[in-house]
Motif scaffolding. Structure first.
Motif, PDB file in Angstrom:
ATOM      1  N   UNK A   1      -0.308   7.230 -15.808  1.00 32.11           N
ATOM      2  CA  UNK A   1      -0.707   8.435 -15.062  1.00 32.11           C
ATOM      3  C   UNK A   1      -1.148   8.036 -13.665  1.00 32.11           C
ATOM      4  N   UNK A   2      -0.739   8.806 -12.685  1.00 29.29           N
ATOM      5  CA  UNK A   2      -1.106   8.553 -11.299  1.00 29.29           C
ATOM      6  C   UNK A   2      -2.622   8.487 -11.145  1.00 29.29           C
ATOM      7  N   UNK A   3      -3.083   7.473 -10.416  1.00 23.28           N
ATOM      8  CA  UNK A   3      -4.494   7.372 -10.059  1.00 23.28           C
ATOM      9  C   UNK A   3      -4.644   6.996  -8.588  1.00 23.28           C
ATOM     10  N   UNK A   4      -3.566   7.190  -7.840  1.00 23.09           N
ATOM     11  CA  UNK A   4      -3.561   6.894  -6.413  1.00 23.09           C
ATOM     12  C   UNK A   4      -2.221   6.324  -6.009  1.00 23.09           C
ATOM     13  N   UNK A   5      -1.398   7.108  -5.299  1.00 23.55           N
ATOM     14  CA  UNK A   5      -0.060   6.651  -4.931  1.00 23.55           C
ATOM     15  C   UNK A   5      -0.113   5.498  -3.925  1.00 23.55           C
ATOM     16  N   UNK A   6       1.011   4.824  -3.730  1.00 23.32           N
ATOM     17  CA  UNK A   6       1.048   3.721  -2.774  1.00 23.32           C
ATOM     18  C   UNK A   6       0.609   4.172  -1.386  1.00 23.32           C
ATOM     19  N   UNK A   7      -0.197   3.347  -0.763  1.00 26.99           N
ATOM     20  CA  UNK A   7      -0.645   3.645   0.589  1.00 26.99           C
ATOM     21  C   UNK A   7      -1.723   2.687   1.032  1.00 26.99           C
ATOM     22  N   UNK A   8      -2.037   2.776   2.311  1.00 28.13           N
ATOM     23  CA  UNK A   8      -3.109   1.955   2.871  1.00 28.13           C
ATOM     24  C   UNK A   8      -4.457   2.466   2.381  1.00 28.13           C
ATOM     25  N   UNK A   9      -5.354   1.555   2.142  1.00 30.69           N
ATOM     26  CA  UNK A   9      -6.732   1.859   1.751  1.00 30.69           C
ATOM     27  C   UNK A   9      -7.647   1.178   2.771  1.00 30.69           C
ATOM     28  N   UNK A  10      -7.741   1.747   3.996  1.00 28.70           N
ATOM     29  CA  UNK A  10      -8.489   1.076   5.073  1.00 28.70           C
ATOM     30  C   UNK A  10      -9.983   0.943   4.801  1.00 28.70           C
ATOM     31  N   UNK A  11     -10.506   1.692   3.827  1.00 27.86           N
ATOM     32  CA  UNK A  11     -11.921   1.529   3.502  1.00 27.86           C
ATOM     33  C   UNK A  11     -12.181   0.178   2.829  1.00 27.86           C
ATOM     34  N   UNK A  12     -11.133  -0.490   2.324  1.00 26.25           N
ATOM     35  CA  UNK A  12     -11.271  -1.856   1.803  1.00 26.25           C
ATOM     36  C   UNK A  12     -11.058  -2.855   2.940  1.00 26.25           C
ATOM     37  N   UNK A  13      -9.913  -2.766   3.609  1.00 28.70           N
ATOM     38  CA  UNK A  13      -9.650  -3.462   4.873  1.00 28.70           C
ATOM     39  C   UNK A  13      -8.358  -2.888   5.440  1.00 28.70           C
TER      40      UNK A  13
END
Length: 126
Positions: free
Chosen positions: A88-100
């Protein structure tokens, strides 16, 4: 740091099928298997570290498992394969700038409620 991590799953066959399909785009495959109570060992080509799944009669507490990807394309392929495998989707591919700035990841929930992630760390991203 780890040589191997082993954890229980409530439906061995479903979890084995899910992890084999979801992690194949990352080059992770079975390298050994015993009876379900012993489980299956999964490794990435060229690595000594392994992930081992075994049948548990107790419902395991959800884990967050993050797997390294070699590229954004591998993250995308993981996400598609994991959804096709029943995740089940829990966050599609993409940048997560809050991590870096170069943290590119995708997240799915697996058969036992585990949060499974593939991440590519794009070094030097601004």
């Amino acid at each position: 740091m780890f040589d191997h991590v082993k954890f229980g799953v409530s439906d061995y066959e479903a979890s084995k099928a899910f992890f084999l399909q979801a992690l194949a785009p990352l080059g992770i495959a079975a390298v050994g298997e015993g009876v379900p109570s012993y489980g299956i060992e999964l490794c990435q080509a060229g690595s000594e570290a392994s992930l081992c799944l075994h049948l548990s009669h107790d419902k395991p507490a959800p884990l967050h498992l993050a797997f390294s990807a070699a590229s954004r394309e591998q993250v995308d392929a993981f996400y598609r394969a994991a959804l096709a495998a029943g995740g089940r989707d829990n966050g599609p591919p993409g940048l997560r700038p809050h991590y870096h700035a170069g943290y590119y990841a995708a997240f799915v929930i697996g058969p036992d409620g585990h949060n499974i992630e593939a991440v590519f760390h794009e070094r030097g991203a601004a």
